[in-house]
Design a protein around this motif. Structure first.
Motif, PDB file in Angstrom:
ATOM      1  N   THR A  60       0.824  -1.203   0.000  1.00 13.06           N
ATOM      2  CA  THR A  60       0.000   0.000   0.000  1.00 13.06           C
ATOM      3  C   THR A  60       0.860   1.256   0.000  1.00 13.06           C
ATOM      4  OG1 THR A  60      -0.123   0.014   2.420  1.00 13.06           O
ATOM      5  CG2 THR A  60      -1.883  -1.122   1.238  1.00 13.06           C
ATOM      6  N   ALA A  61       0.246   2.366  -0.409  1.00  9.78           N
ATOM      7  CA  ALA A  61       0.886   3.680  -0.366  1.00  9.78           C
ATOM      8  C   ALA A  61       0.050   4.570   0.539  1.00  9.78           C
ATOM      9  CB  ALA A  61       0.967   4.274  -1.772  1.00  9.78           C
TER      10      ALA A  61
ATOM     11  N   ASN B  24      -5.850   6.835  12.991  1.00  8.72           N
ATOM     12  CA  ASN B  24      -5.413   8.035  12.281  1.00  8.72           C
ATOM     13  C   ASN B  24      -6.188   8.166  10.972  1.00  8.72           C
ATOM     14  OD1 ASN B  24      -3.336   8.890  14.094  1.00  8.72           O
ATOM     15  ND2 ASN B  24      -2.101   7.154  13.369  1.00  8.72           N
ATOM     16  N   PHE B  25      -6.573   9.390  10.633  1.00  4.90           N
ATOM     17  CA  PHE B  25      -7.326   9.642   9.397  1.00  4.90           C
ATOM     18  C   PHE B  25      -6.329   9.921   8.277  1.00  4.90           C
ATOM     19  CE2 PHE B  25      -9.986  11.647   6.290  1.00  4.90           C
ATOM     20  CZ  PHE B  25     -11.272  11.181   6.525  1.00  4.90           C
ATOM     21  N   ASN B  26      -6.177   8.969   7.369  1.00  4.98           N
ATOM     22  CA  ASN B  26      -5.281   9.169   6.236  1.00  4.98           C
ATOM     23  C   ASN B  26      -5.804   8.414   5.019  1.00  4.98           C
ATOM     24  OD1 ASN B  26      -4.682   6.482   6.700  1.00  4.98           O
ATOM     25  ND2 ASN B  26      -2.482   6.794   6.966  1.00  4.98           N
ATOM     26  N   LEU B  27      -5.016   8.412   3.961  1.00  9.19           N
ATOM     27  CA  LEU B  27      -5.360   7.672   2.742  1.00  9.19           C
ATOM     28  C   LEU B  27      -4.389   6.512   2.588  1.00  9.19           C
ATOM     29  CD1 LEU B  27      -5.910  10.518   0.094  1.00  9.19           C
ATOM     30  CD2 LEU B  27      -7.527   9.596   1.742  1.00  9.19           C
ATOM     31  N   GLU B  28      -4.927   5.321   2.422  1.00 15.44           N
ATOM     32  CA  GLU B  28      -4.107   4.133   2.185  1.00 15.44           C
ATOM     33  C   GLU B  28      -4.581   3.525   0.873  1.00 15.44           C
ATOM     34  OE1 GLU B  28      -2.398   0.476   4.800  1.00 15.44           O
ATOM     35  OE2 GLU B  28      -4.570   0.796   4.877  1.00 15.44           O
ATOM     36  N   SER B  29      -3.693   3.529  -0.119  1.00 12.68           N
ATOM     37  CA  SER B  29      -4.085   3.110  -1.469  1.00 12.68           C
ATOM     38  C   SER B  29      -3.345   1.873  -1.934  1.00 12.68           C
ATOM     39  CB  SER B  29      -3.817   4.243  -2.478  1.00 12.68           C
ATOM     40  OG  SER B  29      -4.606   5.370  -2.198  1.00 12.68           O
TER      41      SER B  29
END
Length: 300
Positions: free
Chosen positions: A199-200, A243-248
């Motif tokens: 993931t990124a 934590n609120f983030n983006l995992e792509s």
């Protein structure tokens, strides 16, 4: 694209668009395109931060300043004049603001919407601004508002749609799919090691309106190349990470993404964030999500 501070000078002949352009929606693009197709250098005035941060305390924007720069360049603008909306700027009278623009910039044409205002407590309306520029022998074009199913297309509506995960409705109001950009940082190392998918991870900008938490079908741009993706927005409760983030997951990409600047375009809301009993249960769901995204690939 040239960036100019509000108090700096520019002698180049400009066609200047006035506004904030928070979401750079279809109505904004229609207005900005007037500058792009003029006989002068296309330019735009905007704010680096959200004016509501001083007016109402709301600091979040649809797009960050750096993201808006990307859109402005894509539309064809060549000059961006920007200011920080602080208490000093908020207390500028309309004539003071406009005098500063005409003193520092070589404005030949100016373009703004029928709902444009400026100055303390919006003291100048669009017709007042028109009269000011005409007194300076500067050509003026006032652009009618773009209307949608729910009235005028507005950033306020787009912010609410984003909070509710209605990304398909949002994208109908924008010239380009809604996106978040950022630099890939080190994550929890559970993507490839535990779930089986690398993931990124990019942080969610603090001054950007939060998307509804969930899993989205996305397009992910890496070094100018577009990849199909699956993006988790928000927390990761299976691993007790809130934590609120983006995992792509970047489908078909091979290589190291760490430290790269990613642009994540959101296409479809698939499901909400869930806490699974185990990593294997999560992997099973991700397999299902992948199959859904890949089966729709031909639609893009």
């Amino acid at each position: 694209m040239e960036l100019i501070d509000f108090n700096d000078k520019c002698d180049k002949p400009l066609c200047l668009a006035l506004g904030y352009f928070d979401s750079v929606h279809n109505g904004h693009k229609m207005l900005l395109s007037k500058c792009v197709h003029s006989d002068f250098l296309p330019a735009v005035f905007t704010f680096k931060n959200n004016p509501q941060s001083q007016i109402s305390g709301m600091k979040r924007q649809c797009y960050t300043f750096l993201e808006r720069l990307q859109i402005f360049e894509r539309i064809g603008l060549q000059v961006v004049i920007s200011a920080n909306f602080d208490k000093q700027f908020m207390n500028l009278h309309a004539v003071e603001f406009l005098d500063n623009l005409t003193k520092n910039l070589n404005i030949k044409n100016v373009v703004f919407g029928t709902d444009y205002t400026c100055g303390v407590r919006a003291e100048f309306k669009s017709q007042d601004v028109k009269k000011y520029f005409e007194s300076k022998n500067i050509q003026v074009e006032i652009v009618d508002l773009l209307m949608g199913d729910n009235g005028k297309v507005a950033s306020r509506e787009i912010r609410e749609l984003l909070k509710n995960g209605k990304i398909c409705e949002v994208n109908k109001l924008l010239p380009y799919p809604f996106f978040v950009s950022g630099v890939v940082e080190k994550g929890r190392n559970v993507g490839g090691n535990v779930v089986g998918y690398p993931t990124a991870n990019i942080p969610f900008p603090e001054d950007k309106v939060e998307l509804k938490a969930g899993v989205y079908k996305t397009h992910i741009y890496v070094d100018g190349n577009k990849y199909l993706g699956l993006t988790n927005v928000g927390a990761h409760p299976t691993f007790e990470d809130y934590n609120f983030n983006l995992e792509s997951f970047v489908i078909s990409f091979e290589g190291d993404l760490y430290g790269k600047n990613l642009k994540v375009e959101f296409l479809e809301y698939l499901r909400g964030v869930c806490k699974f009993e185990s990593a294997s249960a999560l992997k099973k769901q991700i397999d299902t999500d992948f199959q859904r995204v890949l089966s729709e690939k031909t639609k893009d």
